[in-house]
Design a protein around this motif. Structure first.
Motif, PDB file in Angstrom:
ATOM      1  N   ALA A 129      -5.423  58.035 -14.631  1.00 55.32           N
ATOM      2  CA  ALA A 129      -5.122  59.471 -14.565  1.00 55.32           C
ATOM      3  C   ALA A 129      -3.950  59.810 -15.483  1.00 55.32           C
ATOM      4  O   ALA A 129      -4.008  60.781 -16.253  1.00 55.32           O
ATOM      5  CB  ALA A 129      -4.814  59.876 -13.126  1.00 55.32           C
ATOM      6  N   ASP A 130      -2.872  59.014 -15.410  1.00 56.52           N
ATOM      7  CA  ASP A 130      -1.722  59.245 -16.284  1.00 56.52           C
ATOM      8  C   ASP A 130      -2.115  59.073 -17.751  1.00 56.52           C
ATOM      9  O   ASP A 130      -1.701  59.848 -18.615  1.00 56.52           O
ATOM     10  CB  ASP A 130      -0.584  58.280 -15.942  1.00 56.52           C
ATOM     11  CG  ASP A 130       0.188  58.690 -14.708  1.00 56.52           C
ATOM     12  OD1 ASP A 130       0.201  59.889 -14.384  1.00 56.52           O
ATOM     13  OD2 ASP A 130       0.780  57.806 -14.051  1.00 56.52           O
ATOM     14  N   TYR A 131      -2.899  58.052 -18.009  1.00 58.67           N
ATOM     15  CA  TYR A 131      -3.288  57.754 -19.384  1.00 58.67           C
ATOM     16  C   TYR A 131      -4.089  58.902 -19.996  1.00 58.67           C
ATOM     17  O   TYR A 131      -3.808  59.346 -21.114  1.00 58.67           O
ATOM     18  CB  TYR A 131      -4.113  56.465 -19.408  1.00 58.67           C
ATOM     19  CG  TYR A 131      -4.533  56.038 -20.790  1.00 58.67           C
ATOM     20  CD1 TYR A 131      -3.628  55.400 -21.641  1.00 58.67           C
ATOM     21  CD2 TYR A 131      -5.820  56.273 -21.253  1.00 58.67           C
ATOM     22  CE1 TYR A 131      -4.005  55.005 -22.915  1.00 58.67           C
ATOM     23  CE2 TYR A 131      -6.203  55.881 -22.528  1.00 58.67           C
ATOM     24  CZ  TYR A 131      -5.296  55.243 -23.353  1.00 58.67           C
ATOM     25  OH  TYR A 131      -5.674  54.864 -24.622  1.00 58.67           O
ATOM     26  N   ASN A 132      -5.080  59.381 -19.269  1.00 61.15           N
ATOM     27  CA  ASN A 132      -5.922  60.454 -19.806  1.00 61.15           C
ATOM     28  C   ASN A 132      -5.134  61.744 -19.994  1.00 61.15           C
ATOM     29  O   ASN A 132      -5.338  62.468 -20.979  1.00 61.15           O
ATOM     30  CB  ASN A 132      -7.134  60.679 -18.897  1.00 61.15           C
ATOM     31  CG  ASN A 132      -8.134  59.545 -18.980  1.00 61.15           C
ATOM     32  OD1 ASN A 132      -8.315  58.936 -20.038  1.00 61.15           O
ATOM     33  ND2 ASN A 132      -8.784  59.231 -17.871  1.00 61.15           N
ATOM     34  N   MET A 133      -4.233  62.039 -19.053  1.00 65.44           N
ATOM     35  CA  MET A 133      -3.411  63.236 -19.207  1.00 65.44           C
ATOM     36  C   MET A 133      -2.520  63.120 -20.441  1.00 65.44           C
ATOM     37  O   MET A 133      -2.423  64.055 -21.241  1.00 65.44           O
ATOM     38  CB  MET A 133      -2.538  63.461 -17.973  1.00 65.44           C
ATOM     39  CG  MET A 133      -1.623  64.682 -18.103  1.00 65.44           C
ATOM     40  SD  MET A 133      -0.658  65.043 -16.611  1.00 65.44           S
ATOM     41  CE  MET A 133       0.459  63.654 -16.601  1.00 65.44           C
ATOM     42  N   TYR A 183      -1.255  64.750 -25.746  1.00 63.76           N
ATOM     43  CA  TYR A 183      -0.787  64.310 -27.066  1.00 63.76           C
ATOM     44  C   TYR A 183      -1.635  64.948 -28.175  1.00 63.76           C
ATOM     45  O   TYR A 183      -1.115  65.456 -29.170  1.00 63.76           O
ATOM     46  CB  TYR A 183      -0.798  62.781 -27.122  1.00 63.76           C
ATOM     47  CG  TYR A 183      -1.337  62.129 -28.360  1.00 63.76           C
ATOM     48  CD1 TYR A 183      -0.754  62.316 -29.604  1.00 63.76           C
ATOM     49  CD2 TYR A 183      -2.435  61.266 -28.279  1.00 63.76           C
ATOM     50  CE1 TYR A 183      -1.265  61.690 -30.730  1.00 63.76           C
ATOM     51  CE2 TYR A 183      -2.932  60.643 -29.391  1.00 63.76           C
ATOM     52  CZ  TYR A 183      -2.355  60.858 -30.617  1.00 63.76           C
ATOM     53  OH  TYR A 183      -2.863  60.239 -31.722  1.00 63.76           O
ATOM     54  N   LYS A 184      -2.956  64.959 -27.987  1.00 64.73           N
ATOM     55  CA  LYS A 184      -3.818  65.556 -29.014  1.00 64.73           C
ATOM     56  C   LYS A 184      -3.582  67.055 -29.111  1.00 64.73           C
ATOM     57  O   LYS A 184      -3.489  67.613 -30.212  1.00 64.73           O
ATOM     58  CB  LYS A 184      -5.283  65.271 -28.708  1.00 64.73           C
ATOM     59  CG  LYS A 184      -6.220  65.786 -29.810  1.00 64.73           C
ATOM     60  CD  LYS A 184      -7.671  65.471 -29.519  1.00 64.73           C
ATOM     61  CE  LYS A 184      -8.554  65.958 -30.654  1.00 64.73           C
ATOM     62  NZ  LYS A 184      -9.996  65.704 -30.391  1.00 64.73           N
ATOM     63  N   GLN A 185      -3.487  67.727 -27.974  1.00 59.12           N
ATOM     64  CA  GLN A 185      -3.262  69.179 -27.985  1.00 59.12           C
ATOM     65  C   GLN A 185      -1.961  69.535 -28.682  1.00 59.12           C
ATOM     66  O   GLN A 185      -1.918  70.458 -29.508  1.00 59.12           O
ATOM     67  CB  GLN A 185      -3.252  69.714 -26.551  1.00 59.12           C
ATOM     68  CG  GLN A 185      -4.602  69.692 -25.863  1.00 59.12           C
ATOM     69  CD  GLN A 185      -4.520  70.174 -24.431  1.00 59.12           C
ATOM     70  OE1 GLN A 185      -3.545  70.808 -24.033  1.00 59.12           O
ATOM     71  NE2 GLN A 185      -5.535  69.878 -23.639  1.00 59.12           N
TER      72      GLN A 185
END
Length: 393
Positions: free
Chosen positions: A130-134, A139-141
């Motif tokens: 969950a932390d990783y995907n967030m 980061y991309k945004q």
């Protein structure tokens, strides 16, 4: 031709022994890799091109075949920080950063800690999905939004999918780490680094441009240096790029190299290798002239146009002219409407409200925002210590 990237294909995939028998770090004066022989069958039958090898890693090959040759070609300049020169982070700041800049760094760090009360987290050795995907989505945004602001393009976006797939496992293997600054549990700055032994490689930084007043890109970089020193890392590789912050914070430079490994007795391979050597050498000799002619800018613009679909969901609020007045008291409340600036409809107020917190040493969560009902272009920011009127034209 078998083309590889030194970092992605060799370091991250533990594939060094196939191509090199020795890597000696001349900065730390340590042997960081050794093996008896490289894989002669791979090298003998393949024309291998490895790019972006830092020359502070003195690379050698030792095969059973004397016909295998290694040619090194200098390319870009890189920046580094040799951490072995310092006892602690304060020692680094004292020796490398001017008194004036140290004072400014402390001021902005104190202001950030007061105004938004951020939390800091380094993910190294463990991270939840969950932390990783967030972190990766944010980061991309943030990166795309920053590039949209600059009307620029960065090739890091080409590798986002690959980095997203690989970094989760690398964090758990302690081959990568990610430093995050949070505000109210939401990332506002992210620094992704890879690890090889006691060397940290800066990969990518992204931050929320609404917090740019705090110079948050520099603050997260310094937090990463502090963490590296505290955890006994010996070197930070800042990679390539003509960025002013690298000149300010580095204590050394090095040269990237492209390595060509080929069988000297195979005529066709010999011809291909030497033609490639000639081509690469010519390109990098012409590079200063190409930059002077702004060919790199034209290429960046071309890439941005080609990849414009990436930016379609990240349209920035149009710049709106406004003027600011610091006032002693509010207008009557019966003419004011309380608004929530987290509402996307009021996204254009986010940065002015953060700037208000910074300039008036207010805590962001204490700020109340009103819209004047009789004049929808007028807003009020009210904190504990100051009131500000902002009128959009």
């Amino acid at each position: 031709m078998h083309k590889l990237n030194f970092h992605l294909d060799l370091l991250e995939k533990d594939n060094i022994s196939t191509y090199y028998t020795e890597l000696f770090n001349v900065e730390t004066n340590k042997l960081v890799h050794t093996s008896s022989l490289t894989d002669s069958s791979v090298l003998k039958n393949n024309f291998v091109y490895i790019d972006d090898v830092p020359n502070y890693l003195n690379a050698k090959i030792n095969t059973q075949s004397e016909t295998i040759k290694l040619k090194k070609i200098n390319t870009y300049q890189g920046s580094l920080i040799n951490l072995g020169k310092y006892n602690n982070f304060s020692d680094y700041l004292l020796n490398e950063i001017s008194t004036k800049e140290r004072s400014e760094i402390r001021r902005r760090q104190k202001r950030l800690d007061h105004c938004i009360k951020p939390t800091y987290k380094m993910f190294y050795g463990a991270i939840s999905e969950a932390d990783y995907n967030m972190v990766f989505n944010d980061y991309k945004q943030m990166l795309v939004r920053r590039l949209e602001q600059k009307q620029s393009y960065w090739e890091e976006l080409d590798y986002w999918e690959a980095r997203h797939k690989s970094t989760f496992q690398l964090i758990h293997q302690k081959k990568a780490c990610v430093f995050v600054i949070y505000h109210n549990k939401k990332p506002i700055a992210i620094y992704i680094n890879s690890i090889f032994g006691t060397a940290m490689f800066n990969e990518v930084v992204a931050y929320d441009i609404d917090f740019s007043r705090f110079n948050i890109g520099i603050l997260i970089f310094l937090k990463t240096i502090e963490w590296a020193i505290n955890n006994k890392f010996e070197l930070i590789d800042m990679s390539k790029g003509d960025f002013s912050y690298k000149e300010r914070f580095r204590n050394g430079t090095y040269t990237f190299q492209n390595h060509i490994i080929y069988n000297n007795k195979e005529l066709l391979m010999w011809v291909k290798a030497n033609l490639l050597i000639l081509k690469i050498s010519l390109i990098y000799k012409l590079l200063p002239w190409l930059k002077k002619m702004k060919i790199n800018t034209l290429y960046t613009n071309y890439k941005r146009i080609k990849k414009r679909h990436i930016f379609k969901d990240y349209v920035l609020e149009p710049n709106r002219d406004f003027h600011i007045e610091k006032i002693a008291k509010m207008d009557p409340l019966d003419d004011l409407k309380l608004i929530n600036i987290e509402n996307p409809a009021y996204g254009f107020l986010k940065k002015p409200s953060i700037d208000f917190a910074f300039l008036n040493v207010e805590h962001f969560d204490d700020i109340v925002v009103y819209n004047k009902e009789s004049n929808e272009n007028t807003y009020f920011f009210k904190g504990k210590n100051a009131i500000q009127k902002i009128v959009f034209k």
